[in-house]
Design a protein around this motif. Structure first.
Motif, PDB file in Angstrom:
ATOM      1  N   GLU A   1       6.435  -2.712 -10.647  1.00 47.62           N
ATOM      2  CA  GLU A   1       7.343  -2.519 -11.788  1.00 47.62           C
ATOM      3  C   GLU A   1       7.955  -1.117 -11.792  1.00 47.62           C
ATOM      4  O   GLU A   1       9.161  -0.941 -12.046  1.00 47.62           O
ATOM      5  N   ASN A   2       7.141  -0.142 -11.463  1.00 48.52           N
ATOM      6  CA  ASN A   2       7.654   1.229 -11.438  1.00 48.52           C
ATOM      7  C   ASN A   2       8.755   1.402 -10.411  1.00 48.52           C
ATOM      8  O   ASN A   2       9.765   2.042 -10.674  1.00 48.52           O
ATOM      9  N   SER A   3       8.535   0.818  -9.262  1.00 48.46           N
ATOM     10  CA  SER A   3       9.541   0.955  -8.221  1.00 48.46           C
ATOM     11  C   SER A   3      10.834   0.278  -8.643  1.00 48.46           C
ATOM     12  O   SER A   3      11.920   0.778  -8.370  1.00 48.46           O
ATOM     13  N   VAL A   4      10.690  -0.850  -9.308  1.00 47.98           N
ATOM     14  CA  VAL A   4      11.890  -1.554  -9.743  1.00 47.98           C
ATOM     15  C   VAL A   4      12.694  -0.684 -10.685  1.00 47.98           C
ATOM     16  O   VAL A   4      13.914  -0.545 -10.553  1.00 47.98           O
ATOM     17  N   GLN A   5      11.987  -0.058 -11.592  1.00 49.49           N
ATOM     18  CA  GLN A   5      12.682   0.834 -12.521  1.00 49.49           C
ATOM     19  C   GLN A   5      13.315   2.001 -11.776  1.00 49.49           C
ATOM     20  O   GLN A   5      14.446   2.392 -12.064  1.00 49.49           O
ATOM     21  N   THR A   6      12.560   2.540 -10.848  1.00 50.72           N
ATOM     22  CA  THR A   6      13.101   3.662 -10.085  1.00 50.72           C
ATOM     23  C   THR A   6      14.388   3.276  -9.400  1.00 50.72           C
ATOM     24  O   THR A   6      15.379   3.997  -9.461  1.00 50.72           O
ATOM     25  N   VAL A   7      14.355   2.129  -8.744  1.00 53.36           N
ATOM     26  CA  VAL A   7      15.558   1.688  -8.043  1.00 53.36           C
ATOM     27  C   VAL A   7      16.706   1.552  -9.022  1.00 53.36           C
ATOM     28  O   VAL A   7      17.821   2.017  -8.777  1.00 53.36           O
ATOM     29  N   ARG A   8      16.407   0.955 -10.149  1.00 53.06           N
ATOM     30  CA  ARG A   8      17.470   0.701 -11.113  1.00 53.06           C
ATOM     31  C   ARG A   8      18.105   2.016 -11.559  1.00 53.06           C
ATOM     32  O   ARG A   8      19.320   2.191 -11.508  1.00 53.06           O
ATOM     33  N   TYR A   9      17.260   2.950 -11.933  1.00 51.02           N
ATOM     34  CA  TYR A   9      17.810   4.200 -12.455  1.00 51.02           C
ATOM     35  C   TYR A   9      18.485   5.014 -11.373  1.00 51.02           C
ATOM     36  O   TYR A   9      19.560   5.572 -11.573  1.00 51.02           O
ATOM     37  N   ALA A  10      17.829   5.070 -10.216  1.00 44.30           N
ATOM     38  CA  ALA A  10      18.417   5.861  -9.140  1.00 44.30           C
ATOM     39  C   ALA A  10      19.773   5.294  -8.761  1.00 44.30           C
ATOM     40  O   ALA A  10      20.736   6.028  -8.560  1.00 44.30           O
TER      41      ALA A  10
ATOM     42  N   CYS B   1      21.735 -10.306  -2.137  1.00 49.04           N
ATOM     43  CA  CYS B   1      20.723 -11.107  -1.461  1.00 49.04           C
ATOM     44  C   CYS B   1      19.328 -10.580  -1.757  1.00 49.04           C
ATOM     45  O   CYS B   1      18.392 -11.349  -1.960  1.00 49.04           O
ATOM     46  N   CYS B   2      19.196  -9.275  -1.773  1.00 48.54           N
ATOM     47  CA  CYS B   2      17.835  -8.758  -1.862  1.00 48.54           C
ATOM     48  C   CYS B   2      17.345  -8.635  -3.303  1.00 48.54           C
ATOM     49  O   CYS B   2      16.157  -8.527  -3.537  1.00 48.54           O
ATOM     50  N   GLN B   3      18.256  -8.663  -4.262  1.00 45.79           N
ATOM     51  CA  GLN B   3      17.827  -8.290  -5.613  1.00 45.79           C
ATOM     52  C   GLN B   3      16.664  -9.122  -6.134  1.00 45.79           C
ATOM     53  O   GLN B   3      15.694  -8.579  -6.667  1.00 45.79           O
ATOM     54  N   LYS B   4      16.742 -10.396  -5.935  1.00 45.15           N
ATOM     55  CA  LYS B   4      15.710 -11.248  -6.503  1.00 45.15           C
ATOM     56  C   LYS B   4      14.343 -10.960  -5.882  1.00 45.15           C
ATOM     57  O   LYS B   4      13.349 -10.793  -6.590  1.00 45.15           O
ATOM     58  N   TYR B   5      14.329 -10.890  -4.563  1.00 45.57           N
ATOM     59  CA  TYR B   5      13.054 -10.715  -3.888  1.00 45.57           C
ATOM     60  C   TYR B   5      12.512  -9.319  -4.100  1.00 45.57           C
ATOM     61  O   TYR B   5      11.312  -9.116  -4.251  1.00 45.57           O
ATOM     62  N   VAL B   6      13.438  -8.383  -4.094  1.00 46.61           N
ATOM     63  CA  VAL B   6      12.993  -7.005  -4.307  1.00 46.61           C
ATOM     64  C   VAL B   6      12.331  -6.875  -5.668  1.00 46.61           C
ATOM     65  O   VAL B   6      11.261  -6.296  -5.812  1.00 46.61           O
ATOM     66  N   ARG B   7      12.963  -7.452  -6.658  1.00 47.96           N
ATOM     67  CA  ARG B   7      12.398  -7.320  -7.996  1.00 47.96           C
ATOM     68  C   ARG B   7      11.054  -8.020  -8.100  1.00 47.96           C
ATOM     69  O   ARG B   7      10.169  -7.585  -8.827  1.00 47.96           O
TER      70      ARG B   7
ATOM     71  N   ASN C   1       0.791  -1.223   0.000  1.00 50.21           N
ATOM     72  CA  ASN C   1       0.000   0.000   0.000  1.00 50.21           C
ATOM     73  C   ASN C   1       0.823   1.273   0.000  1.00 50.21           C
ATOM     74  O   ASN C   1       0.289   2.359  -0.137  1.00 50.21           O
ATOM     75  N   ILE C   2       2.095   1.121   0.172  1.00 51.25           N
ATOM     76  CA  ILE C   2       2.931   2.325   0.175  1.00 51.25           C
ATOM     77  C   ILE C   2       4.072   2.134  -0.802  1.00 51.25           C
ATOM     78  O   ILE C   2       5.237   2.180  -0.463  1.00 51.25           O
ATOM     79  N   GLN C   3       3.684   1.921  -2.038  1.00 47.17           N
ATOM     80  CA  GLN C   3       4.700   1.610  -3.030  1.00 47.17           C
ATOM     81  C   GLN C   3       5.684   2.734  -3.246  1.00 47.17           C
ATOM     82  O   GLN C   3       6.798   2.525  -3.684  1.00 47.17           O
TER      83      GLN C   3
END
Lengths: 860, 167
Positions: free
Chosen positions: A358-367, A347-353, A310-312
């Motif tokens: 999807e938007n957050s994943v992209q954000t993380v990647r770019y940031a 360790c976290c990459q798989k679970y985080v993704r 709920n707090i993406q």
């Protein structure tokens, strides 16, 4: 060139802006940058203030100015980096034309260092004192973590763990070897008198200090390696060997450095076996402790992202903050901070993704890339700037040259020896050229420099010589080896990374190979790494995923599905691009072409829809047709034919019919949500319109030939597919769930599946058109004249009416499609294209009954 | 060496097997031990009397890593660990009815076995369809061995179908 110019212009603007803004803010540091830069700045400003307070009062003004220029330069510089990496424009504007060639020949890191020289020169010229150096605190606490976190987070895990043995051997043994051999050889040379030729006379360096120096020089620097190897695309295994080594040897370096530092302060005679054993133990504690801290934080991140449905909007923050925390925690416990953050990311990459949106994943990647890029830039520039300092330049030809020589030679020896051993156990041996590149890729960088600066001047009298030598080695490796790396790779014909195009069969077969290998290993009674991997995978799937992943994400973690999804996405995108290239996307939105087409070949268009649905949702419809195909080209032929006429009409219709809301848009601002600003009513209305289209096309098909069941189902598919977008469909569904009451059952008797579809979608429950068979008369309730008059009035308040029911056709629609208007079809965009048979049918229908009360009309 | 050669004698057609598979005698011995260990009833066969030792070895020979030096000597017959043979082996895993083609049904069966319950039947079907489409050059709705070989051209079979210990 235009872009170049634009970038320059923009940069100049920003620089000016900052220059203007900064004085206004007085002493405040420009706040454009990330916190680390700010911190570094403030620490610098403190230093500079201290430095100048003892001097005359006039000078601080100058230094103050320079401080600002420097800051803005950095900001600008950073921006350049973002802006297509035009490094030269700022440094050397005349060479703008050449910069593409330059960056392709000289790696960026080298250019950045050179740029640092220039900047440093400017500062020197103005200040006469080197004000800015890369202090270890800033480097280790604010600049390094981002780069390493990025490396860890984007680490190809499988590759890494497959080669873990080799990487560890190189990282641990190789680094120790480097340190020991360098220290001992230098010491030997001094004993032999090779260092005599120094301007300061004899060197005052003992064996332990040499070893300390060796240990700080030993580590291959991850930042430099990333920077250089990023541009030289060598094959995966080679890359991971060098890269993994550079990351993992940090544990060794930290321990070696600390141990020798302690030894130096203890002094030679006090070192006994106990101390040495302590040192060895501390290595394990530091390395494994750091890794464990990292793993712990990685798991924490995964758990947290599991609960952020709920707090993406704050999800990406977790990764950065916790990643940084893992670094700091390890640093605090004096464990290996780099190992910690690397393992945290891995360790976290798989679970985080899997867990995050999807938007957050992209954000993380770019940031992450942006931060890492920025830090990297600053690191290299500061490395360059640091060179322009009189204090550290203590020249000792023998020492410096010998260090360079030994660093290079021992690296080669170490790598070749270790690889020779490793190759006896490796399935795919590392080839000779690979080993050459591995040795040559042993770049030293900012880590070494940071450690050298950390040396205690009281204990080590020749600190400046060491710093100077370190800098020389860094420059030599990063600039010279960096530049020559690419030609060398070409010349040796090192296997490059292949650009792979995923294919489903390939992936499938790979998966099968894995299974087979596990089986064969089992049969032949061997516990090899395939076996271990399968066990781990089992454990991971059953326990870790269960705890760390969202239930929804857990299902789709198979790679095969991933590839399938990607391929489908690609197809769909190509399909749309192709459509756009031909000038119109109507064939996508315009349902008529599909309908026409459907009549020609039902099954085919049926397949298309299936494909589309699976593209969007990954959910296959339950079809009776055995195998849906993915060939999307089907549409194009139809499209061509219809397009011309449609283009005009559709444009007109769209003009008339697009939802004209009164200015009701609520510009919502929410900190925790990032919704598209969409009026609910608009969604409803669009939905109802679309539904109406479906109904219409359905009945039209119905009145022509008795459609086979597939068509009915097809309509259902279409509905899903044709919704404005996937999300709104869901929303519509939920928002209508209230209406789904028992009324739906009243519309009984017709095709079951169709009923279900429309019923679920929730539109037109009272709509007589639902039962065209039972009540054909109802099709024509609104006489044209009535419709016209009523519609004229309704034009104004479409949105309002949308709450009551569907809007009706505006008057000018009649002109376009006079016959249709008289029937129930009102808001279709595609009205005039409805097949002729349908028109005939409606012509023959009996005259319309008297109009109904408006509320019912709305649903017609 | 004496003990190894004497125990080698108990292996039937040891020399022939070594020639055919490229295994060394040490490998063969280890495999024989393993075979005896698996063959609990001492019948000389595994799996309801279908696999005897020589076929056991021949199958495992597919997974021997290719050694670059030895193949260049130009052995007269193709060793089982050559690229083609490895591919053939993989192909046969798909080709359940041995008709030289991977049909859609066969592919589906393999998929079902591998993906299991994660995926719906429809997804499986479309994956199979897609996979066949990718490889199927002559549009006969099935993958022949040549097509299979072609579509896996880029895959590094030598590494992917090799197991370290049998080197």
């Amino acid at each position: 060139m235009l872009r170049c110019g634009y970038a320059l212009f923009w940069l100049l603007g920003s620089v000016l802006l900052i220059c203007v803004v900064s004085p206004v803010k007085g002493e405040a540091v420009v706040t454009h940058e990330g916190s680390h830069l700010k911190l570094s700045k403030s620490s610098h400003s403190n230093e500079s203030q201290h430095g100048h307070s003892s001097n005359a009062t006039g000078i601080p003004i100058i230094s103050f100015k320079w401080h600002h220029v420097e800051t803005s330069y950095l900001v600008a510089f950073w921006m350049i980096k973002e802006k297509k990496k035009y490094i030269l424009p700022l440094a050397n504007r005349e060479v703008i034309e050449a910069n593409h060639h330059v960056t392709s020949v000289i790696p960026e890191s080298a250019l950045l260092i050179c740029f640092g020289f220039i900047l440093g020169g400017m500062i020197w010229a103005a200040d006469k004192v080197q004000t800015f150096t890369l202090t270890p605190t800033v480097f280790f606490l604010y600049l390094l973590p981002q780069v390493i976190l990025d490396a860890g987070y984007h680490m190809p895990n499988k590759l890494f763990f497959t080669n873990l043995g080799g990487i560890l051997v190189h990282a641990v043994i190789g680094t120790c070897w480097n340190a020991a051999s360098l220290g001992l050889s230098l010491w030997g040379c001094q004993m032999g008198g090779a260092m005599g030729i120094s301007c300061t006379g004899d060197l005052d360096i003992g064996l332990l200090q040499y070893l300390l120096f060796g240990s700080l020089m030993a580590a291959v620097d991850p930042v430099a390696v990333i920077a250089v190897f990023e541009q030289v695309h060598v094959n995966d295994v080679l890359f991971i060997m060098v890269f993994g080594e550079s990351l993992l040897n940090d544990g060794v370096t930290v321990v070696l450095f600390n141990v020798f530092d302690a030894f130096v302060s203890l002094g030679g005679p006090k070192i006994d076996a106990a101390e040495i054993i302590k040192g060895i133990v501390s290595f394990f504690v530091v390395a494994f402790g750091g890794s464990l801290v990292g793993l712990g934080f990685g798991l924490l991140i995964s758990l947290l992202t599991r609960c952020t449905k709920n707090i993406q909007i704050i999800e990406p923050g977790f990764i950065f903050v916790l990643g940084y925390l893992s670094y700091l925690t390890a640093e605090m416990l004096s464990l290996s901070a780099i190992l910690s953050i690397v393992f945290c990311g891995m360790c976290c990459q798989k679970y985080v993704r899997a867990n995050m949106d999807e938007n957050s994943v992209q954000t993380v990647r770019y940031a992450m890339k942006a931060f890492a890029n920025g830090s990297e830039t600053i690191i290299f520039v500061f490395l360059g700037i640091s060179a322009i300092d009189k204090v550290i330049w203590v020249w000792n030809t023998g020492f410096i040259l010998l260090t360079l020589l030994f660093v290079l030679v021992y690296r080669f020896i170490g790598v070749f020896f270790l690889t020779w051993i490793l190759n006896r156990f490796r399935l795919v041996p590392l080839e000779f050229v690979d080993q050459v590149i591995m040795s040559y890729g042993g770049l030293r960088g900012a880590v070494a420099y940071g450690l050298a600066v950390m040396l205690d001047e009281n204990k080590i009298k020749e600190k400046n010589l060491m710093v100077c030598t370190t800098l020389i080695v860094v420059y030599f490796t990063v600039i010279l080896q960096g530049i020559t790396m690419k030609p060398l790779v070409m010349w040796l014909k090192v296997k490059r990374a292949a650009v792979t195009e995923v294919s489903l069969l390939e992936k499938l077969t790979n998966k099968m190979f894995n299974h087979t290998l596990v089986a064969i290993e089992d049969i032949s009674g061997q516990i090899g790494h395939n076996y271990m991997r399968s066990k781990w995978k089992y454990f991971e799937e059953n326990w870790m995923s269960w705890i760390l992943m969202k239930p929804s994400a857990r299902k789709k973690q198979d790679q095969l599905l991933d590839v399938f999804h990607q391929l489908n996405l690609k197809d769909a995108m190509e399909y749309v691009t192709e459509g756009e290239r031909r000038g119109s996307l109507e064939f996508v939105r315009n349902e008529n072409s599909i309908i026409d087409f459907k009549k020609k070949s039902e099954s085919e268009s049926f397949d298309i829809n299936n494909a589309n649905i699976s593209n969007d949702h990954g959910v296959m419809s339950n079809t009776r047709d055995p195998i849906p195909s993915v060939s999307l080209e089907m549409h194009e032929q139809t499209m061509k034919a219809v397009r011309e006429a449609e283009a005009i009409n559709a444009h007109h219709l769209l003009d008339q019919h697009l939802y004209k809301s009164r200015k009701q848009h609520r510009h919502r601002f929410s900190r925790s949500h990032f919704d598209i600003n969409r009026d609910e009513k608009e969604v409803q209305e669009i939905f109802q319109r679309t539904m109406r289209n479906r109904l219409e096309s359905f009945t039209s098909a119905k009145m022509g030939v008795k459609p086979p069941k597939t068509i009915v189902k097809h309509t259902q598919k279409e509905q899903q597919q044709k919704m404005p977008n996937g999300k709104s469909m869901d929303k519509a569904k939920t928002s209508y769930s209230g209406d789904e009451g028992s009324e739906g059952d009243s519309a009984s008797g017709y095709d079951q599946s169709y009923m279900r579809a429309t019923y679920r979608a929730g539109a037109g429950i009272e709509n007589p058109a639902f039962m065209p068979d039972l009540d054909p008369m109802d099709l024509l309730q609104i006489p044209p004249w009535l419709a016209e008059s009523e519609l004229d009035s309704s034009m104004v308040a479409l949105s309002h009416r949308a709450q009551v029911g569907l809007p009706r056709t505006p008057s000018n629609l009649r002109r376009l499609a006079p016959l249709r208007i008289s029937t129930r079809s009102t808001d279709s965009f595609t009205l005039e294209n409805i097949p002729d048979t349908q028109q005939m049918d409606s012509d023959q229908l009996p005259p319309p009954p008297p109009p109904r009360p408006p509320r019912d009309d709305g649903y017609v | 060496m004496g003990s190894s050669s004497s125990s080698r004698n108990k292996i039937p057609n040891a020399q022939e097997l070594m020639d055919q598979t490229g295994f060394s005698s040490a490998h063969l011995l280890r495999l024989y031990d393993r075979f005896e260990c698996l063959d609990r009833d001492n019948r000389g066969y595994l799996r309801q009397d279908t696999v005897d030792f020589s076929s056991f070895v021949r199958i495992l020979a597919h997974f021997r890593p290719t050694d670059r030096n030895r193949n260049k000597e130009g052995t007269q017959q193709e060793l089982p660990n050559s690229r083609t043979r490895k591919l053939k082996f993989a192909f046969q895993l798909y080709d359940l009815d041995r008709d030289g083609k991977i049909s859609r049904e066969e592919l589906l069966q393999v998929l079902r076995a591998m993906l299991g319950l994660q995926v719906t039947e429809e997804q499986l079907q479309s994956i199979a369809e897609r996979a066949i489409q990718e490889a199927d050059l002559d549009k006969d709705d099935a993958i022949s061995f040549d097509e299979f070989k072609k579509s896996l051209e880029k895959v590094d079979i030598d590494t992917k179908m090799s197991i370290g210990f049998l080197k």
